[in-house]
Design a protein around this motif. Structure first.
Motif, mmCIF file in Angstrom:
data_model
loop_
_atom_site.group_PDB
_atom_site.id
_atom_site.type_symbol
_atom_site.label_atom_id
_atom_site.label_comp_id
_atom_site.label_asym_id
_atom_site.label_seq_id
_atom_site.Cartn_x
_atom_site.Cartn_y
_atom_site.Cartn_z
ATOM 1 N N GLY A 348 0.925 -1.231 -0.024
ATOM 2 C CA GLY A 348 -0.065 -0.036 0.096
ATOM 3 C C GLY A 348 1.062 1.322 0.121
ATOM 4 O O GLY A 348 2.052 1.289 0.572
ATOM 5 N N PRO A 349 0.452 2.392 -0.400
ATOM 6 C CA PRO A 349 0.935 3.498 -0.443
ATOM 7 C C PRO A 349 1.317 3.976 0.876
ATOM 8 O O PRO A 349 2.510 4.665 1.010
ATOM 9 C CB PRO A 349 -0.075 4.522 -0.890
ATOM 10 C CG PRO A 349 -0.974 3.677 -1.673
ATOM 11 C CD PRO A 349 -1.060 2.426 -1.001
ATOM 12 N N GLY A 350 1.001 3.677 2.026
ATOM 13 C CA GLY A 350 1.162 3.923 3.450
ATOM 14 C C GLY A 350 2.097 2.843 3.976
ATOM 15 O O GLY A 350 2.314 3.187 5.222
ATOM 16 N N VAL A 351 2.470 1.903 3.462
ATOM 17 C CA VAL A 351 3.277 0.743 4.053
ATOM 18 C C VAL A 351 4.733 1.225 3.976
ATOM 19 O O VAL A 351 5.146 1.566 3.069
ATOM 20 C CB VAL A 351 2.927 -0.525 3.008
ATOM 21 C CG1 VAL A 351 3.935 -1.565 3.693
ATOM 22 C CG2 VAL A 351 1.513 -1.186 3.632
ATOM 23 N N THR A 352 5.465 0.815 5.024
ATOM 24 C CA THR A 352 6.903 1.168 5.183
ATOM 25 C C THR A 352 7.450 -0.075 4.592
ATOM 26 O O THR A 352 7.468 -1.209 5.072
ATOM 27 C CB THR A 352 7.077 1.269 6.583
ATOM 28 O OG1 THR A 352 6.826 2.339 7.233
ATOM 29 C CG2 THR A 352 8.739 1.706 6.511
#
Length: 411
Positions: A348-352
């Motif tokens: 996801g775009p917010g996954v590190t």
């Protein structure tokens, strides 16, 4: 007109009464869209992708630099020139170009060696363990169903786009909703008005009948929600929404297109469940698994790209798992048999992005199988806390472990 009773409706629908009670009600896409504005726009969304059959983890996240890998499966192993390299030790299957790009962009987290104590190689028991979050004993509720119990019990908060509701969305007091094919088809002899009447509970009825009435009321709410989603039209990335028939599952890209439509419309749903089967490859595995991984990779990469374009989409986290990996050594049929630990993918775009967890040894084995290094409940606890904002210990029977090293998600 004949009187339509709850029992007659179930018979006409081909749905067992117990199945409806467990499902918490089927809904329509319009039902989900009708909840737009009912959620905190900053709240994250979890999309859980189940790979049924036991995906071969060693030919998905490939330890190409370990000589024990090629030695254990001489006709099945990929050499270093074939893999999509992530670092100097590991690479992805050649069929996973989309997820390889996501990893390079820092949007894919790979959790290695995921498993649980005393592994069970039965498809049914293993999937039961993964979906209930209880490896120590049988459990009648799913881990996300228990989350739903704590989140208010509205079935629209946890939705499956599979033919039947998976056990993971069944709680003790509530359950998620299933939206097979994006719509609910009533028997020809049943009207919406009759369905609404079935959802009116009578305080004088026994508790089981009142619970059945609640399920029918949920069914009506979901039907309305799905109508609203359909009325919102399709976006430029939408595939035509085919209706699931005869209990058959839709292709993953169609399931994810429905999820995308709901996310972009601002539906209140916080959890979506989708799936892809066909990973039980005991013979002639290499080509067949590449085909299956292509069916996973292309839809997932397209979904992630689409989610990156909107604020709501950038709050979506995708988690991919299978009930077990396969044995380290290939069998005599150029396939692999049921194994234990494997990798999970979080996207996801917010996954590190990056690697999480220690890679299992390919030589220090448990009767020919990998020893897990990351308890799957650590992943669940991290998703519950970081994505759903829940207390993991309350839902995972006191489990407090988390993925360590760095935060999984970022704003």
């Amino acid at each position: 007109m004949d009187t339509v009773t709850r029992r007659r409706f179930l018979v006409a629908s081909g749905v067992a009464a117990g199945g409806l009670l467990a499902a918490g009600g089927a809904v329509t896409l319009a039902d989900l869209l009708a909840t737009a504005g009912e959620r905190d726009p900053s709240a994250r969304t979890l999309v859980l992708v189940t790979l049924y059959g036991g995906n071969d983890g060693l030919n998905t996240l490939i330890p190409y630099a370990d000589p024990a890998y090629a030695k254990a499966r001489p006709g099945l192993a990929y050499d270093a020139a074939q893999v999509l390299r992530l670092d100097d030790e590991f690479g992805l299957n050649p069929a996973m170009a989309g997820l390889h790009r996501a990893y390079q962009d820092g949007r894919l987290a790979v959790v290695r060696g995921v498993g649980y104590p005393k592994p069970d190689r039965s498809h049914f028991r293993s999937m039961d363990i993964w979906q209930t979050g209880r490896p120590d004993r049988p459990e009648t509720t799913g881990w996300l169903g228990r989350w739903l119990d704590t989140a208010g019990g509205d079935p629209r908060l946890a939705v499956s786009f599979e033919p039947v509701l998976p056990p993971l969305l069944a709680g003790a007091h509530s359950a998620g909703a299933t939206v097979p094919g994006g719509e609910v088809r009533l028997p020809a002899t049943v009207t919406t008005a009759q369905l609404t009447a079935l959802g009116r509970a009578d305080p004088a009825e026994p508790a089981a009948r009142q619970r059945a009435a609640t399920c029918f009321a949920d069914l009506t709410r979901i039907q309305d929600l799905m109508h609203d989603v359909a009325a919102a039209g399709t976006g430029p990335d939408d595939e035509p929404a085919a209706t699931a028939t005869g209990g058959a599952a839709q292709p993953l890209e169609q399931q994810l297109a429905l999820v995308a439509k709901c996310v972009e419309a601002g539906a209140a749903t916080r959890v979506y469940s989708v799936s892809l089967g066909g990973f039980d490859l005991h013979a002639d595995e290499k080509t067949a698994q590449e085909s299956q991984l292509t069916k996973l990779d292309k839809p997932l990469a397209a979904f992630a790209d689409r989610m990156s374009r909107t604020a709501a989409g950038r709050n979506v986290v995708v988690a991919v798992y299978s009930e077990f990996g396969r044995r380290v050594a290939a069998n005599a049929s150029d396939g692999t048999d049921h194994g234990t630990a494997s990798s999970m993918f979080l996207l996801g775009p917010g996954v590190t992005g990056g690697m999480y967890g220690e890679p299992p040894s390919l030589t220090d084995l448990d009767q020919g199988d990998l020893k897990y290094t990351t308890d799957f409940r650590d992943v669940y606890a991290t998703l519950l806390a970081d994505v759903l904002g829940a207390d993991p210990a309350r839902i995972l029977n006191g489990w407090t472990g988390r993925l360590t090293g760095r935060p999984l998600t970022r704003r």
